[in-house]
Design a protein around this motif. Structure first.
Motif, PDB file in Angstrom:
ATOM      1  N   SER A 275      17.298 -34.121 -28.148  1.00 57.96           N
ATOM      2  CA  SER A 275      16.911 -32.802 -28.679  1.00 57.96           C
ATOM      3  C   SER A 275      17.930 -32.236 -29.655  1.00 57.96           C
ATOM      4  CB  SER A 275      16.708 -31.750 -27.588  1.00 57.96           C
ATOM      5  OG  SER A 275      16.734 -32.253 -26.338  1.00 57.96           O
ATOM      6  N   GLY A 276      19.045 -32.926 -29.884  1.00 57.47           N
ATOM      7  CA  GLY A 276      20.048 -32.435 -30.833  1.00 57.47           C
ATOM      8  C   GLY A 276      19.751 -32.954 -32.239  1.00 57.47           C
ATOM      9  N   THR A 277      20.793 -33.354 -32.927  1.00 55.13           N
ATOM     10  CA  THR A 277      20.631 -33.840 -34.304  1.00 55.13           C
ATOM     11  C   THR A 277      19.718 -35.062 -34.344  1.00 55.13           C
ATOM     12  OG1 THR A 277      22.981 -33.301 -34.422  1.00 55.13           O
ATOM     13  CG2 THR A 277      21.991 -34.187 -36.403  1.00 55.13           C
TER      14      THR A 277
ATOM     15  N   ASN B 119      16.192 -35.992 -37.757  1.00 60.56           N
ATOM     16  CA  ASN B 119      16.697 -36.615 -38.991  1.00 60.56           C
ATOM     17  C   ASN B 119      15.587 -37.300 -39.790  1.00 60.56           C
ATOM     18  OD1 ASN B 119      16.484 -39.356 -37.887  1.00 60.56           O
ATOM     19  ND2 ASN B 119      18.128 -38.672 -36.531  1.00 60.56           N
ATOM     20  N   ALA B 120      16.010 -37.977 -40.869  1.00 60.59           N
ATOM     21  CA  ALA B 120      15.028 -38.563 -41.798  1.00 60.59           C
ATOM     22  C   ALA B 120      14.484 -39.908 -41.311  1.00 60.59           C
ATOM     23  CB  ALA B 120      15.666 -38.732 -43.173  1.00 60.59           C
ATOM     24  N   GLY B 121      15.041 -40.436 -40.221  1.00 60.38           N
ATOM     25  CA  GLY B 121      14.467 -41.634 -39.610  1.00 60.38           C
ATOM     26  C   GLY B 121      14.822 -42.941 -40.303  1.00 60.38           C
TER      27      GLY B 121
ATOM     28  N   LEU C 177      29.156 -36.170 -27.873  1.00 62.40           N
ATOM     29  CA  LEU C 177      28.548 -34.843 -28.023  1.00 62.40           C
ATOM     30  C   LEU C 177      28.246 -34.484 -29.469  1.00 62.40           C
ATOM     31  CD1 LEU C 177      30.744 -33.150 -25.303  1.00 62.40           C
ATOM     32  CD2 LEU C 177      28.277 -33.542 -25.153  1.00 62.40           C
ATOM     33  N   GLY C 178      28.278 -35.457 -30.361  1.00 62.85           N
ATOM     34  CA  GLY C 178      27.884 -35.233 -31.750  1.00 62.85           C
ATOM     35  C   GLY C 178      28.543 -34.003 -32.335  1.00 62.85           C
ATOM     36  N   PRO C 179      27.759 -33.086 -32.920  1.00 61.43           N
ATOM     37  CA  PRO C 179      28.362 -31.925 -33.582  1.00 61.43           C
ATOM     38  C   PRO C 179      29.032 -30.948 -32.622  1.00 61.43           C
ATOM     39  CG  PRO C 179      25.950 -31.799 -33.612  1.00 61.43           C
ATOM     40  CD  PRO C 179      26.301 -33.147 -33.086  1.00 61.43           C
TER      41      PRO C 179
ATOM     42  N   GLY D  74      23.357 -31.169 -17.253  1.00 60.85           N
ATOM     43  CA  GLY D  74      24.640 -30.586 -16.873  1.00 60.85           C
ATOM     44  C   GLY D  74      25.382 -30.129 -18.108  1.00 60.85           C
ATOM     45  N   ASP D  75      26.496 -29.436 -17.879  1.00 64.15           N
ATOM     46  CA  ASP D  75      27.239 -28.870 -19.008  1.00 64.15           C
ATOM     47  C   ASP D  75      28.574 -29.594 -19.176  1.00 64.15           C
ATOM     48  OD1 ASP D  75      28.486 -27.415 -20.940  1.00 64.15           O
ATOM     49  OD2 ASP D  75      28.028 -25.465 -20.060  1.00 64.15           O
ATOM     50  N   ALA D  76      28.726 -30.240 -20.319  1.00 66.23           N
ATOM     51  CA  ALA D  76      29.946 -31.013 -20.592  1.00 66.23           C
ATOM     52  C   ALA D  76      31.190 -30.131 -20.599  1.00 66.23           C
ATOM     53  CB  ALA D  76      29.800 -31.708 -21.945  1.00 66.23           C
TER      54      ALA D  76
ATOM     55  N   ALA E 217      23.170 -36.884 -24.675  1.00 65.28           N
ATOM     56  CA  ALA E 217      22.070 -37.857 -24.721  1.00 65.28           C
ATOM     57  C   ALA E 217      21.365 -37.816 -26.068  1.00 65.28           C
ATOM     58  CB  ALA E 217      21.090 -37.594 -23.579  1.00 65.28           C
ATOM     59  N   GLY E 218      22.170 -37.804 -27.146  1.00 62.37           N
ATOM     60  CA  GLY E 218      21.635 -38.078 -28.482  1.00 62.37           C
ATOM     61  C   GLY E 218      21.560 -39.585 -28.637  1.00 62.37           C
ATOM     62  N   ILE E 219      21.269 -40.029 -29.853  1.00 59.81           N
ATOM     63  CA  ILE E 219      21.118 -41.472 -30.066  1.00 59.81           C
ATOM     64  C   ILE E 219      22.419 -42.216 -29.732  1.00 59.81           C
ATOM     65  CG2 ILE E 219      21.675 -41.354 -32.559  1.00 59.81           C
ATOM     66  CD1 ILE E 219      19.125 -43.740 -30.905  1.00 59.81           C
TER      67      ILE E 219
ATOM     68  N   ARG F  14      25.320 -29.249 -42.409  1.00 60.57           N
ATOM     69  CA  ARG F  14      24.007 -28.885 -41.872  1.00 60.57           C
ATOM     70  C   ARG F  14      22.889 -29.456 -42.744  1.00 60.57           C
ATOM     71  NH1 ARG F  14      24.070 -22.848 -39.692  1.00 60.57           N
ATOM     72  NH2 ARG F  14      22.875 -22.442 -41.574  1.00 60.57           N
ATOM     73  N   GLY F  15      21.697 -29.575 -42.176  1.00 57.94           N
ATOM     74  CA  GLY F  15      20.530 -30.048 -42.932  1.00 57.94           C
ATOM     75  C   GLY F  15      19.272 -29.578 -42.225  1.00 57.94           C
ATOM     76  N   TYR F  16      18.194 -29.461 -42.980  1.00 58.09           N
ATOM     77  CA  TYR F  16      16.942 -28.894 -42.435  1.00 58.09           C
ATOM     78  C   TYR F  16      15.812 -29.910 -42.507  1.00 58.09           C
ATOM     79  CZ  TYR F  16      19.350 -24.434 -43.146  1.00 58.09           C
ATOM     80  OH  TYR F  16      20.257 -23.398 -43.102  1.00 58.09           O
TER      81      TYR F  16
HETATM   82  C1  LIG Z   1      18.687 -33.466 -42.071  1.00 58.64           C
HETATM   83  C2  LIG Z   1      19.326 -34.718 -41.476  1.00 58.64           C
HETATM   84  C3  LIG Z   1      18.857 -35.973 -41.832  1.00 58.64           C
HETATM   85  C4  LIG Z   1      19.438 -37.128 -41.296  1.00 58.64           C
HETATM   86  N1  LIG Z   1      18.916 -38.356 -41.593  1.00 58.64           N
HETATM   87  C5  LIG Z   1      19.448 -39.473 -41.031  1.00 58.64           C
HETATM   88  C6  LIG Z   1      18.877 -40.744 -41.275  1.00 58.64           C
HETATM   89  O1  LIG Z   1      17.851 -40.884 -41.945  1.00 58.64           O
HETATM   90  N2  LIG Z   1      19.473 -41.843 -40.730  1.00 58.64           N
HETATM   91  C7  LIG Z   1      20.580 -41.741 -39.950  1.00 58.64           C
HETATM   92  O2  LIG Z   1      21.101 -42.771 -39.523  1.00 58.64           O
HETATM   93  N3  LIG Z   1      21.125 -40.526 -39.655  1.00 58.64           N
HETATM   94  C8  LIG Z   1      20.586 -39.395 -40.178  1.00 58.64           C
HETATM   95  N4  LIG Z   1      21.128 -38.175 -39.902  1.00 58.64           N
HETATM   96  C9  LIG Z   1      22.330 -38.102 -39.059  1.00 58.64           C
HETATM   97  C10 LIG Z   1      22.007 -38.297 -37.588  1.00 58.64           C
HETATM   98  O3  LIG Z   1      20.880 -37.526 -37.219  1.00 58.64           O
HETATM   99  C11 LIG Z   1      23.213 -37.920 -36.716  1.00 58.64           C
HETATM  100  O4  LIG Z   1      24.359 -38.585 -37.189  1.00 58.64           O
HETATM  101  C12 LIG Z   1      22.978 -38.329 -35.271  1.00 58.64           C
HETATM  102  O5  LIG Z   1      21.769 -37.789 -34.783  1.00 58.64           O
HETATM  103  C13 LIG Z   1      24.123 -37.889 -34.393  1.00 58.64           C
HETATM  104  O6  LIG Z   1      23.803 -38.333 -33.090  1.00 58.64           O
HETATM  105  P1  LIG Z   1      24.669 -37.893 -31.860  1.00 58.64           P
HETATM  106  O7  LIG Z   1      24.119 -38.554 -30.661  1.00 58.64           O
HETATM  107  O8  LIG Z   1      26.116 -38.080 -32.169  1.00 58.64           O
HETATM  108  O9  LIG Z   1      24.464 -36.285 -31.806  1.00 58.64           O
HETATM  109  P2  LIG Z   1      23.231 -35.455 -31.207  1.00 58.64           P
HETATM  110  O10 LIG Z   1      21.937 -36.093 -31.437  1.00 58.64           O
HETATM  111  O11 LIG Z   1      23.393 -34.046 -31.719  1.00 58.64           O
HETATM  112  O12 LIG Z   1      23.504 -35.504 -29.651  1.00 58.64           O
HETATM  113  C14 LIG Z   1      24.528 -34.754 -29.035  1.00 58.64           C
HETATM  114  C15 LIG Z   1      23.992 -34.340 -27.671  1.00 58.64           C
HETATM  115  O13 LIG Z   1      25.020 -33.612 -26.981  1.00 58.64           O
HETATM  116  C16 LIG Z   1      24.378 -32.597 -26.221  1.00 58.64           C
HETATM  117  N5  LIG Z   1      25.352 -31.543 -25.901  1.00 58.64           N
HETATM  118  C17 LIG Z   1      26.018 -30.762 -26.775  1.00 58.64           C
HETATM  119  N6  LIG Z   1      26.807 -29.910 -26.089  1.00 58.64           N
HETATM  120  C18 LIG Z   1      26.642 -30.174 -24.776  1.00 58.64           C
HETATM  121  C19 LIG Z   1      27.205 -29.641 -23.587  1.00 58.64           C
HETATM  122  N7  LIG Z   1      28.094 -28.630 -23.600  1.00 58.64           N
HETATM  123  N8  LIG Z   1      26.822 -30.186 -22.412  1.00 58.64           N
HETATM  124  C20 LIG Z   1      25.916 -31.188 -22.361  1.00 58.64           C
HETATM  125  N9  LIG Z   1      25.366 -31.722 -23.444  1.00 58.64           N
HETATM  126  C21 LIG Z   1      25.722 -31.225 -24.646  1.00 58.64           C
HETATM  127  C22 LIG Z   1      23.266 -32.097 -27.127  1.00 58.64           C
HETATM  128  O14 LIG Z   1      22.259 -31.429 -26.375  1.00 58.64           O
HETATM  129  C23 LIG Z   1      22.791 -33.393 -27.771  1.00 58.64           C
HETATM  130  O15 LIG Z   1      21.696 -33.962 -27.065  1.00 58.64           O
HETATM  131  C24 LIG Z   1      20.543 -36.997 -40.410  1.00 58.64           C
HETATM  132  C25 LIG Z   1      20.998 -35.741 -40.039  1.00 58.64           C
HETATM  133  C26 LIG Z   1      20.399 -34.589 -40.550  1.00 58.64           C
HETATM  134  C27 LIG Z   1      20.890 -33.238 -40.119  1.00 58.64           C
END
Ligand SMILES: Cc1cc2nc3c(=O)[nH]c(=O)nc-3n(C[C@H](O)[C@H](O)[C@H](O)COP(=O)(O)OP(=O)(O)OC[C@H]3O[C@@H](n4cnc5c(N)ncnc54)[C@H](O)[C@@H]3O)c2cc1C
Length: 414
Positions: free
Chosen positions: A38-40, A44-46, A250-252, A220-222, A10-12, A271-273
């Motif tokens: 709550s993940g990446t 991020n920078a928004g 599941l992003g990263p 739940g756990d993927a 449930a990331g973006i 990685r990024g902070y």
């Molecule tokens: C420093 C930084 C700056 C950034 N700035 C920008 C920006 O300005 N604009 C932009 O477009 N992008 C930006 N990004 C990139 C962007 O944040 C990511 O590409 C994006 O958030 C990825 O989304 P996601 O949903 O794929 O992953 P995530 O948001 O990480 O979501 C993955 C989800 O999977 C869940 N998960 C993982 N493992 C399990 C499991 N075993 N069971 C159940 N759930 C699980 C996690 O809890 C998480 O909620 C930035 C990234 C960083 C690090």
């Protein structure tokens, strides 16, 4: 418990995918081990980066490679211990960054980038989130005259993309962003992007819209994903959930799921902070500012000014450190002298999920019926979440996709 479609993560990306599947009549359960966003997607920078039409490539010039080789740059740093493990991925990324291949990647990504703002706009409006989104663009600033001249020339090369921007000489820039330091000599104000002052809040707001429209979010756990009697099943806080199809977002952490299923995607982690800061004398940062040389962004956020760093190559689960943040913070205090004290106890550490060919993976798994992927959005997952959610939902439901999905196919890595 049974549903038609499970969305894992449930990331973006996952939340947007769940909304688009739901809008097409699918009964969806969204699953995450944590709360949405709550993940990446939290830190991020928004930037909803409509102006990023060229993917973030590996540097090719000898000068840049030598500079990065010294490992003292603020924008990219690496852990020496991690380098041997990362080398094959970096080599692949370097090859894909050759001019002709980068041009192909840019062409493949364009249909997604072009629609990113309008896809967000529809969800922002429906979720009642207009207060966390600004339509002021962002400003790329320069301290080095040669680099500023080069940037102005390069911008002209982007003319065919029809991007809206303004070149700001020193006085114009100071007028637009009054508290910048004296060593800033100019900038480019990109006008098409939007900015989000609480990216995690935006993701949670989209998840709330999904629930309001009748969807269910369950923890739940993927990693428990398995096939039982022709269905997919995942363990959750409410017991096992079965579905006809499952979409993994599941992003990263995507590797945790696809590796046990026998898929070998070359997923790299950059990685990024981030750190939040107070400001001195109630100074306001009006725009999100990117210091290109420093590779960091300063953004006005709900919690204060957020500094997000560039790239750190280190093992995904290695402990965080403050090396890169400290380097960027020193530069940021010159760029914006009103930057005050730190507001967070420790820096937030995020992981960008990156494919070496700079395209996400969106589409069906090649060897498992009913399994779909949507991950690998790298530097632009916030930007691309909704538009990629649309594309994936169109593919799952058999609707004509708004663009050719072939460049994002999982099968390209078979
Ligand atoms: C420093 C930084 C700056 C950034 N700035 C920008 C920006 O300005 N604009 C932009 O477009 N992008 C930006 N990004 C990139 C962007 O944040 C990511 O590409 C994006 O958030 C990825 O989304 P996601 O949903 O794929 O992953 P995530 O948001 O990480 O979501 C993955 C989800 O999977 C869940 N998960 C993982 N493992 C399990 C499991 N075993 N069971 C159940 N759930 C699980 C996690 O809890 C998480 O909620 C930035 C990234 C960083 C690090």
């Amino acid at each position: 418990m049974y549903c038609q479609t499970i969305v894992l993560g449930a990331g973006i990306v996952g939340v947007s995918t769940a909304l688009h599947l739901q809008a097409r009549g699918r009964q969806v359960i969204l699953i995450d081990r944590d709360t949405p966003g709550s993940g990446t997607s939290h830190g991020n920078a928004g930037l909803i980066e409509r102006s990023s039409v060229i993917p973030y490539a590996f540097p090719r010039s000898v000068g840049a490679l030598l500079r990065y080789g010294l490992n003292r740059q603020p924008d990219v740093r690496y852990s020496l211990l991690h380098l041997p493990k990362a080398a094959p991925w970096l080599l692949r990324y370097w090859r894909q960054s050759a001019p002709s291949r980068l041009a192909a990647a840019a062409a493949d990504m364009l249909p997604l980038v072009q629609r990113c703002v309008e896809e967000h706009d529809a969800l922002i409006e429906a979720a009642g989130l207009t207060a966390v989104v600004q339509a002021k663009g962002w400003i790329e600033v320069y301290r080095d005259p040669a680099l500023f001249a080069q940037a102005k020339a390069e911008v002209k090369g982007l003319a065919r993309y029809g991007l809206r921007y303004e070149i700001l000489e020193r006085e114009q820039l100071q007028a637009r962003e009054q508290r910048l330091g004296n060593d800033v000599i100019g900038g480019i104000h990109w006008l098409d992007p939007k900015t989000v002052s609480n990216p995690g809040g935006l993701t949670r707001g989209y998840a709330a819209l999904f629930v309001k429209r009748g969807g269910q979010f369950i923890q739940g756990d993927a990693r428990s994903l398995r096939q039982v009697d022709g269905h997919w099943q995942v363990d959750s806080q409410r017991g096992p959930i079965s579905a006809d199809e499952v979409v993994a977002c599941l992003g990263p952490q995507s590797a945790e799921l696809y590796a046990p299923l026998g898929y070998r995607f070359p997923l790299g982690i950059k990685r990024g902070y981030h750190m939040h800061y107070a400001t001195l004398d109630d100074a306001q940062l009006q725009h999100s500012i990117c210091d290109t040389q420093g590779g960091y962004v300063l953004a006005p956020m709900a919690r204060g000014v957020r500094l997000t760093t560039g790239i750190e190559f280190a093992a995904s689960d290695a402990p965080g450190n403050e090396i890169q943040l400290n380097r960027c913070e020193t530069l940021a205090r010159q760029l914006f002298p009103a930057l005050g004290e730190r507001l967070d106890d420790t820096p937030w550490l995020g992981r960008r999920p990156c494919m070496p060919d700079m395209r996400p993976v969106i589409g069906p798994a090649s060897r498992h019926k009913g399994l779909w992927f949507n991950f690998g959005h790298a530097h632009h997952g916030l930007t691309l979440g909704p538009v990629c959610g649309r594309l994936l939902a169109e593919l799952v439901t058999g609707e004509a996709p708004f663009t050719d999905p072939a460049p994002y196919s999982a099968a390209r890595f078979d």
